[in-house]
Design a protein around this motif. Structure first.
Motif, PDB file in Angstrom:
ATOM      1  N   GLY B  44       0.812  -1.221   0.000  1.00 18.87           N
ATOM      2  CA  GLY B  44       0.000   0.000   0.000  1.00 18.87           C
ATOM      3  C   GLY B  44       0.841   1.264   0.000  1.00 18.87           C
ATOM      4  O   GLY B  44       2.043   1.243   0.272  1.00 18.87           O
ATOM      5  N   GLU B  45       0.184   2.369  -0.328  1.00 19.55           N
ATOM      6  CA  GLU B  45       0.837   3.687  -0.316  1.00 19.55           C
ATOM      7  C   GLU B  45       1.241   4.019   1.120  1.00 19.55           C
ATOM      8  O   GLU B  45       0.545   3.664   2.066  1.00 19.55           O
ATOM      9  CB  GLU B  45      -0.140   4.767  -0.796  1.00 19.55           C
ATOM     10  CG  GLU B  45      -0.547   4.653  -2.249  1.00 19.55           C
ATOM     11  CD  GLU B  45       0.415   5.368  -3.178  1.00 19.55           C
ATOM     12  OE1 GLU B  45       1.493   5.772  -2.730  1.00 19.55           O
ATOM     13  OE2 GLU B  45       0.068   5.501  -4.367  1.00 19.55           O
ATOM     14  N   GLY B  46       2.350   4.711   1.252  1.00 19.10           N
ATOM     15  CA  GLY B  46       2.772   5.156   2.584  1.00 19.10           C
ATOM     16  C   GLY B  46       3.657   4.163   3.297  1.00 19.10           C
ATOM     17  O   GLY B  46       4.149   4.441   4.382  1.00 19.10           O
ATOM     18  N   ASN B  47       3.873   3.001   2.691  1.00 15.22           N
ATOM     19  CA  ASN B  47       4.770   2.028   3.293  1.00 15.22           C
ATOM     20  C   ASN B  47       6.209   2.334   2.863  1.00 15.22           C
ATOM     21  O   ASN B  47       6.431   3.032   1.877  1.00 15.22           O
ATOM     22  CB  ASN B  47       4.353   0.627   2.830  1.00 15.22           C
ATOM     23  CG  ASN B  47       5.054  -0.461   3.605  1.00 15.22           C
ATOM     24  OD1 ASN B  47       6.133  -0.909   3.231  1.00 15.22           O
ATOM     25  ND2 ASN B  47       4.467  -0.872   4.712  1.00 15.22           N
ATOM     26  N   ASN B  48       7.172   1.773   3.587  1.00 15.89           N
ATOM     27  CA  ASN B  48       8.580   1.970   3.197  1.00 15.89           C
ATOM     28  C   ASN B  48       8.882   1.357   1.840  1.00 15.89           C
ATOM     29  O   ASN B  48       9.783   1.802   1.140  1.00 15.89           O
ATOM     30  CB  ASN B  48       9.514   1.365   4.233  1.00 15.89           C
ATOM     31  CG  ASN B  48       9.572   2.197   5.493  1.00 15.89           C
ATOM     32  OD1 ASN B  48       9.338   3.401   5.447  1.00 15.89           O
ATOM     33  ND2 ASN B  48       9.858   1.573   6.611  1.00 15.89           N
ATOM     34  N   TYR B  49       8.168   0.304   1.493  1.00 14.04           N
ATOM     35  CA  TYR B  49       8.357  -0.288   0.172  1.00 14.04           C
ATOM     36  C   TYR B  49       7.472   0.445  -0.835  1.00 14.04           C
ATOM     37  O   TYR B  49       6.264   0.582  -0.615  1.00 14.04           O
ATOM     38  CB  TYR B  49       7.944  -1.765   0.172  1.00 14.04           C
ATOM     39  CG  TYR B  49       8.795  -2.663   1.035  1.00 14.04           C
ATOM     40  CD1 TYR B  49      10.165  -2.774   0.835  1.00 14.04           C
ATOM     41  CD2 TYR B  49       8.215  -3.426   2.039  1.00 14.04           C
ATOM     42  CE1 TYR B  49      10.941  -3.614   1.626  1.00 14.04           C
ATOM     43  CE2 TYR B  49       8.981  -4.279   2.828  1.00 14.04           C
ATOM     44  CZ  TYR B  49      10.341  -4.367   2.616  1.00 14.04           C
ATOM     45  OH  TYR B  49      11.100  -5.201   3.392  1.00 14.04           O
ATOM     46  N   PRO B  50       8.009   0.865  -1.974  1.00 17.23           N
ATOM     47  CA  PRO B  50       7.159   1.514  -2.983  1.00 17.23           C
ATOM     48  C   PRO B  50       6.132   0.520  -3.534  1.00 17.23           C
ATOM     49  O   PRO B  50       6.460  -0.665  -3.685  1.00 17.23           O
ATOM     50  CB  PRO B  50       8.148   1.901  -4.092  1.00 17.23           C
ATOM     51  CG  PRO B  50       9.503   1.761  -3.506  1.00 17.23           C
ATOM     52  CD  PRO B  50       9.417   0.785  -2.383  1.00 17.23           C
ATOM     53  N   ILE B  51       4.935   0.989  -3.819  1.00 13.79           N
ATOM     54  CA  ILE B  51       3.921   0.078  -4.352  1.00 13.79           C
ATOM     55  C   ILE B  51       4.402  -0.494  -5.685  1.00 13.79           C
ATOM     56  O   ILE B  51       5.113   0.157  -6.440  1.00 13.79           O
ATOM     57  CB  ILE B  51       2.529   0.735  -4.508  1.00 13.79           C
ATOM     58  CG1 ILE B  51       2.561   1.930  -5.441  1.00 13.79           C
ATOM     59  CG2 ILE B  51       1.944   1.118  -3.171  1.00 13.79           C
ATOM     60  CD1 ILE B  51       1.164   2.395  -5.857  1.00 13.79           C
TER      61      ILE B  51
END
Lengths: 169, 275
Positions: B44-51
């Motif tokens: 999801g958006e806002g996670n450390n991993y880019p979507i």
């Protein structure tokens, strides 16, 4: 710019700053610890800084930090990302300082493609520092751009900023 | 005084235990009365991993989600790439549109954030190669076809590339294909009438298209659909997959709406309350 060249410049500049400054005080506190929000550690970092030299209103510090993004990796195992920003920070002033710094940042980010995880980038810092000679509260804020190595022979400037609060002793 | 302390501690313990108790939701939908937990682009958006990065999608699946939504685009040389925006500018260190570039021009592209991370933009096969048993998850392929020329040849090529991937990983029962444009439904239904198709649309138009083309469901922004509309869609045998679910409150709202799948940006929370 070639990254090896930049690394050498950092070391030479650090040594030069050391050489031009002449110790004139032994009672100035030598150790700083601070948390930086944003800044050269990414989203934030904890840092230790040691006074290397001081001449009148001019001080040079060596900094090492530690930061992370994920403690658990994409397989949900404990396997933290590790970011270690290093810097030489030169401060001009008494309590209120203009601060200039630069240095390399080593990062090991856990990725699916293992050979893409470890990087050397370069951090810069221009900002304000409040620090009393006798120690106590330390406050910093500044513009902290990073020159990111794209591993394709090119580099990209990333604009960033940070605010720090800590203690000098 | 000591008793008071013990009583206070006991009450605190009861409160903690009470707060951990899972709420039972009365779910009534077309997905066997279960809500599919779908990670938006992975975590999801806002996670450390880019979507849409490999890491985001694998983390989502390893956390226990039902599956994930992946944004799909095709390069000029027909490689399917997982990427959300039309332009690479801003979100990566590259520029231009995916459909105007060859894979060779994209292969070294890394996401801009977070600092130092350099997660790569990857082709879809690179993601599925890393999933141990792809058949155990549900996938929503959000087929991003922007304003490029949608000729019959392009539609045919795009759908063939999708089918090639679906066949390669034996995931025809696991994939839900989301399209906006009817040209793609038409072509895909002729090729593979067994595949599940969703129209990405608002409610009224979505119902109309889904009924006309016999689609499985509608993908819809969660703010544009109500409990009654979900019920109406279910009465027509049409599933609802909601997106734009970017908070814990919206997770709860969507559960109460009885949707069939929630494509969430707050994945951990949704897993925690539904599993």
């Amino acid at each position: 710019m070639n990254f090896k060249t930049l690394f050498v410049i950092t070391i030479v500049l650090g040594l030069s700053l050391n050489a031009i400054s002449q110790k004139d005080s032994t009672d100035f506190i030598k150790n700083n610890i601070y948390a930086e929000f944003g800044g050269i550690g990414g989203y934030g970092s904890i840092n230790y800084e040691r006074l290397i030299d001081k001449k009148s209103y001019f001080k040079v510090f060596g900094r090492i930090g530690l930061s992370t993004y994920n403690l658990k990796d994409y397989q949900n195992n404990f396997n933290p990302d590790i970011i270690v920003p290093l810097a030489m920070n030169a401060c001009l002033g008494n309590e209120h300082n203009l601060e200039l710094g630069l240095g390399p940042t080593f990062s090991r980010i856990v990725k699916v493609q293992e050979n893409q995880g470890e990087w050397l980038d370069f951090n810069f810092n221009v900002g304000y520092r409040y620090q009393k000679e006798s120690g106590g509260v330390l406050i910093r804020c500044g513009y902290t751009p990073v020159l990111e190595n794209n591993n394709t022979g090119s580099a990209t400037w990333r604009h960033w900023a940070g605010v720090s609060i800590g203690y000098a002793f | 005084m000591r008793h008071v302390k013990h009583i206070a501690l006991f009450i605190l313990l009861l409160l903690v235990i009470g707060s951990c108790k899972k709420e039972n939701y009365d779910i009534n939908n077309l997905n066997n009365n279960k809500i599919g937990i779908i990670g938006h682009g992975g975590m999801g958006e806002g996670n450390n991993y880019p979507i849409n990065s490999q890491e985001s999608i694998l983390k989502c699946l390893n956390l226990g989600a039902t599956g994930c939504e992946i944004d799909i685009q095709m390069t000029k040389d027909c490689v399917l790439v997982a990427f959300h925006d039309e332009q690479l500018n801003g979100y990566t260190n590259n520029t231009g549109r995916v459909y105007d570039l060859t894979w060779n021009e994209i292969r070294n592209t890394t996401y801009s954030g977070p600092l130092y991370s350099k997660y790569k933009v990857v082709p879809l096969v690179a993601i599925f190669d890393e999933i141990d048993t792809p058949q155990q998850y549900t996938y929503f392929f959000d087929c991003k076809n922007f304003d490029q020329d949608i000729s019959a040849v392009y539609v045919n090529t795009f759908n063939n590339a999708l089918l090639s991937l679906i066949n390669q990983y034996s995931i025809s029962n696991n994939v839900n294909l989301e399209f906006k444009k009817t040209e793609f439904f038409n072509d895909m239904q002729q090729k593979r009438p067994d595949l599940k198709l969703f129209v990405n649309s608002d409610f009224n138009q979505g119902i109309e298209i889904a009924e006309q083309w016999g689609l499985t469901g509608i993908s819809i922004n969660s703010k544009n659909i109500t409990f009654d509309q979900v019920s109406a869609a279910h009465e027509h045998g049409i599933m609802i997959a909601s997106w734009g679910v970017d908070s814990k409150e919206k997770n709860l709202e969507n559960i109460k709406k009885n949707v069939d799948f929630i494509q969430t940006d707050r994945l951990k929370h949704l897993i925690k309350i539904l599993k």
